[in-house]
Design a protein around this motif. Structure first.
Motif, PDB file in Angstrom:
ATOM      1  N   LEU A   1       0.765  -1.153   0.048  1.00 46.05           N
ATOM      2  CA  LEU A   1      -0.110  -0.110  -0.062  1.00 46.05           C
ATOM      3  C   LEU A   1       0.759   1.361  -0.028  1.00 46.05           C
ATOM      4  N   LYS A   2       1.896   1.360   0.683  1.00 50.50           N
ATOM      5  CA  LYS A   2       2.895   2.553   0.826  1.00 50.50           C
ATOM      6  C   LYS A   2       3.509   2.768  -0.500  1.00 50.50           C
ATOM      7  N   ALA A   3       3.679   1.491  -1.142  1.00 46.46           N
ATOM      8  CA  ALA A   3       4.390   1.763  -2.553  1.00 46.46           C
ATOM      9  C   ALA A   3       3.300   2.158  -3.819  1.00 46.46           C
ATOM     10  N   GLY A   4       2.036   2.152  -3.121  1.00 47.04           N
ATOM     11  CA  GLY A   4       0.944   2.575  -4.202  1.00 47.04           C
ATOM     12  C   GLY A   4       0.531   1.243  -4.717  1.00 47.04           C
ATOM     13  N   ILE A   5       0.528   0.373  -4.462  1.00 47.20           N
ATOM     14  CA  ILE A   5      -0.139  -1.067  -5.082  1.00 47.20           C
ATOM     15  C   ILE A   5      -1.174  -1.431  -4.245  1.00 47.20           C
ATOM     16  N   GLU A   6      -2.253  -0.898  -4.763  1.00 55.40           N
ATOM     17  CA  GLU A   6      -3.449  -1.155  -3.854  1.00 55.40           C
ATOM     18  C   GLU A   6      -4.106  -2.481  -4.768  1.00 55.40           C
ATOM     19  N   GLU A   7      -3.812  -2.748  -5.994  1.00 56.70           N
ATOM     20  CA  GLU A   7      -4.465  -3.802  -6.910  1.00 56.70           C
ATOM     21  C   GLU A   7      -4.513  -5.356  -6.225  1.00 56.70           C
ATOM     22  N   PHE A   8      -3.460  -5.513  -5.603  1.00 60.38           N
ATOM     23  CA  PHE A   8      -3.491  -6.784  -5.170  1.00 60.38           C
ATOM     24  C   PHE A   8      -2.689  -6.964  -3.819  1.00 60.38           C
ATOM     25  N   ASN A   9      -3.123  -8.071  -3.078  1.00 59.18           N
ATOM     26  CA  ASN A   9      -2.477  -8.174  -1.765  1.00 59.18           C
ATOM     27  C   ASN A   9      -1.200  -9.184  -1.852  1.00 59.18           C
ATOM     28  N   GLY A  10      -0.644  -9.301  -0.986  1.00 61.22           N
ATOM     29  CA  GLY A  10       0.529 -10.298  -0.868  1.00 61.22           C
ATOM     30  C   GLY A  10       0.614 -11.801  -1.364  1.00 61.22           C
ATOM     31  N   ALA A  11      -0.577 -12.318  -0.880  1.00 61.64           N
ATOM     32  CA  ALA A  11      -0.678 -13.622  -1.478  1.00 61.64           C
ATOM     33  C   ALA A  11      -0.926 -13.530  -3.129  1.00 61.64           C
ATOM     34  N   GLN A  12      -1.681 -12.737  -3.508  1.00 63.58           N
ATOM     35  CA  GLN A  12      -1.786 -12.731  -5.048  1.00 63.58           C
ATOM     36  C   GLN A  12      -0.416 -12.270  -5.769  1.00 63.58           C
TER      37      GLN A  12
END
Length: 147
Positions: free
Chosen positions: A26-37
């Protein structure tokens, strides 16, 4: 055998690591997927076009869990299904251009997670630790085959 707590510690590490990794995404601006994805994407960034059975093996996710995650990722436009050229019954999973664009950002988050993991470790400690984890994983994989 003496009382141990390795399994409990591994479970705790996995849970805390997952929360930190999701926060770093989220901090890096990646909101499209979670860690498992992201783990699925990571495997496909290494080798695109894998069948679901192979993806399950390489990610360590149960096939049922993986299938539902893949469905969401197909819907979000990260992945596409393509019939195998030799066996039309088999579907292969490929990255879309959208997913390929996130690789560098994801790798930066992954590198940050590694720095957090191994803070204050020597190279020798890292090698020994990862060797022990590989041995545990091998033990578990061998046992799983007999259950």
């Amino acid at each position: 055998m003496r009382k141990t707590k390795g399994g409990f510690l591994i479970t705790q590490i996995k849970q805390v690591q997952g929360r930190i990794f999701d926060a770093l995404l989220l901090k890096a601006g990646i909101e499209e997927f979670n860690g498992a994805q992201g783990r699925i994407l990571y495997v496909l960034w290494q080798e695109d076009g894998l069948p679901v059975v192979e993806l399950a093996k390489r990610t360590g996710l149960a096939k049922t869990t993986l299938t539902s995650m893949l469905e969401r990722m197909y819907e979000k436009g990260f992945l596409e299904r393509v019939p195998d050229t030799k066996d039309r019954r088999m579907l292969r999973t490929f990255l879309t251009a959208k997913a390929k664009l996130l690789r560098d950002q994801y790798n930066q988050v992954s590198d940050e997670m590694s720095r957090i993991f191994y803070e204050d470790f020597t190279d020798e400690e890292i090698v020994a630790f990862e060797g022990a984890l590989e041995k545990i994983l091998d033990n578990l994989v061998q046992k799983e085959k007999t259950i």
